[in-house]
Design a protein around this motif. Structure first.
Motif, PDB file in Angstrom:
ATOM      1  N   LEU A   5       0.782  -1.250  -0.003  1.00 31.96           N
ATOM      2  CA  LEU A   5      -0.018  -0.063  -0.069  1.00 31.96           C
ATOM      3  C   LEU A   5       0.709   1.117   0.075  1.00 31.96           C
ATOM      4  O   LEU A   5      -0.038   2.347   0.122  1.00 31.96           O
ATOM      5  N   HIS A   6       2.096   1.067  -0.252  1.00 32.28           N
ATOM      6  CA  HIS A   6       2.914   2.245  -0.058  1.00 32.28           C
ATOM      7  C   HIS A   6       4.039   2.234  -1.022  1.00 32.28           C
ATOM      8  O   HIS A   6       5.133   1.873  -0.623  1.00 32.28           O
ATOM      9  N   CYS A   7       3.898   2.626  -2.134  1.00 32.74           N
ATOM     10  CA  CYS A   7       4.849   2.458  -3.340  1.00 32.74           C
ATOM     11  C   CYS A   7       5.112   3.757  -4.164  1.00 32.74           C
ATOM     12  O   CYS A   7       4.074   4.606  -4.256  1.00 32.74           O
ATOM     13  N   HIS A   8       6.351   4.122  -4.509  1.00 35.31           N
ATOM     14  CA  HIS A   8       6.629   5.282  -5.313  1.00 35.31           C
ATOM     15  C   HIS A   8       7.251   4.801  -6.626  1.00 35.31           C
ATOM     16  O   HIS A   8       8.132   3.853  -6.798  1.00 35.31           O
ATOM     17  N   SER A   9       7.084   5.839  -7.571  1.00 41.20           N
ATOM     18  CA  SER A   9       7.800   5.656  -8.880  1.00 41.20           C
ATOM     19  C   SER A   9       8.497   6.983  -9.212  1.00 41.20           C
ATOM     20  O   SER A   9       8.388   8.156  -8.391  1.00 41.20           O
ATOM     21  N   VAL A  16      13.779   7.094  -9.840  1.00 39.27           N
ATOM     22  CA  VAL A  16      13.646   6.931 -11.296  1.00 39.27           C
ATOM     23  C   VAL A  16      13.015   5.741 -11.835  1.00 39.27           C
ATOM     24  O   VAL A  16      12.923   5.621 -12.810  1.00 39.27           O
ATOM     25  N   LEU A  17      12.161   5.145 -10.939  1.00 34.86           N
ATOM     26  CA  LEU A  17      11.620   3.853 -11.078  1.00 34.86           C
ATOM     27  C   LEU A  17      10.300   4.345 -12.039  1.00 34.86           C
ATOM     28  O   LEU A  17       9.547   5.074 -11.906  1.00 34.86           O
ATOM     29  N   CYS A 164       8.765   1.808  -1.087  1.00 36.84           N
ATOM     30  CA  CYS A 164       9.885   1.696  -2.168  1.00 36.84           C
ATOM     31  C   CYS A 164      10.166   2.844  -3.119  1.00 36.84           C
ATOM     32  O   CYS A 164       9.314   3.575  -3.385  1.00 36.84           O
ATOM     33  N   HIS A 165      11.519   2.930  -2.978  1.00 36.94           N
ATOM     34  CA  HIS A 165      11.923   3.882  -3.984  1.00 36.94           C
ATOM     35  C   HIS A 165      12.982   3.299  -4.671  1.00 36.94           C
ATOM     36  O   HIS A 165      13.475   4.028  -5.786  1.00 36.94           O
TER      37      HIS A 165
END
Length: 201
Positions: A5-9, A16-17, A164-165
């Motif tokens: 429930l806690h993702c970054h792009s 830079v994902l 996540c980064h």
């Protein structure tokens, strides 16, 4: 269902994902779905519309909002029509919570005992939280233990996310849901009912 429930792009502007990389990695490690919670803004809807998402895998969008008390994970906003908020850093937390609920969405303090950009003891003093992020993949163990203890004392549901980064961070923490669902509305209902718990690898 196991959902991070806690993702970054790249839309959080601190990594830079590509969204596709996050989705591919989530499927590889066996998650049932993810939620992008970009900093200050929802992921552009057009970006998801261009991604081919495999059948049976679920992708949701939320947002991580900086407030004067700590970061809030918000789930259920439909679009960026609220983005007047993102013009300011560290908004008044009580007003953000009020606005989020007015729009039919829910608020979850992110990494509440990390020590920076975190609500800390305010989780006991403030009203309006719908759950606590008890398991964060970037936290130290004692930080998650404090959050889990706080969830018990406040009788708030427990959720988890990797924060996540980087691709290798994905899935370090996630939320286990008791019942399957397909929509963000159903996800929110499962959280409100407490049919979920934070998990960590």
């Amino acid at each position: 269902m196991n959902i991070d429930l806690h993702c970054h792009s790249k839309y959080s502007q601190d990594n830079v994902l590509e969204p596709e990389e996050v989705i591919e990695q989530a499927i590889k490690i066996g998650l049932d779905g993810i939620c992008f919670t970009e900093h200050d803004s929802m992921m552009p809807l057009w970006s998801l519309e261009t991604i081919k998402i495999p059948k049976g895998f679920y992708v949701f969008t939320g947002i991580e909002i900086p407030t004067d008390r700590g970061h809030l994970l918000v789930y259920g906003l439909k679009d960026d029509s609220w983005n007047m908020w993102s013009s300011y850093k560290y908004l008044n937390a009580s007003k953000v919570i009020e606005n989020v609920h007015r729009l039919g969405s829910i608020c979850v303090p992110a990494h509440p005992f990390r020590g920076w950009d975190s609500f800390g003891e305010d989780v006991f003093r403030m009203d309006g939280f719908d759950a606590l992020e008890t398991h964060n993949g970037l936290n130290l163990g004692n930080m998650n233990q404090k959050a889990l203890h706080a969830a018990g004392l406040t009788n708030l549901p427990s959720v988890g996310g990797s924060d996540c980064h980087k691709k290798g961070q994905l899935g370090r923490a996630f939320t286990e849901f008791k019942n399957p669902f397909r929509t963000i509305e159903e996800l929110i209902e499962e959280i409100k009912k407490g049919h979920c718990k934070g998990m960590i690898l």
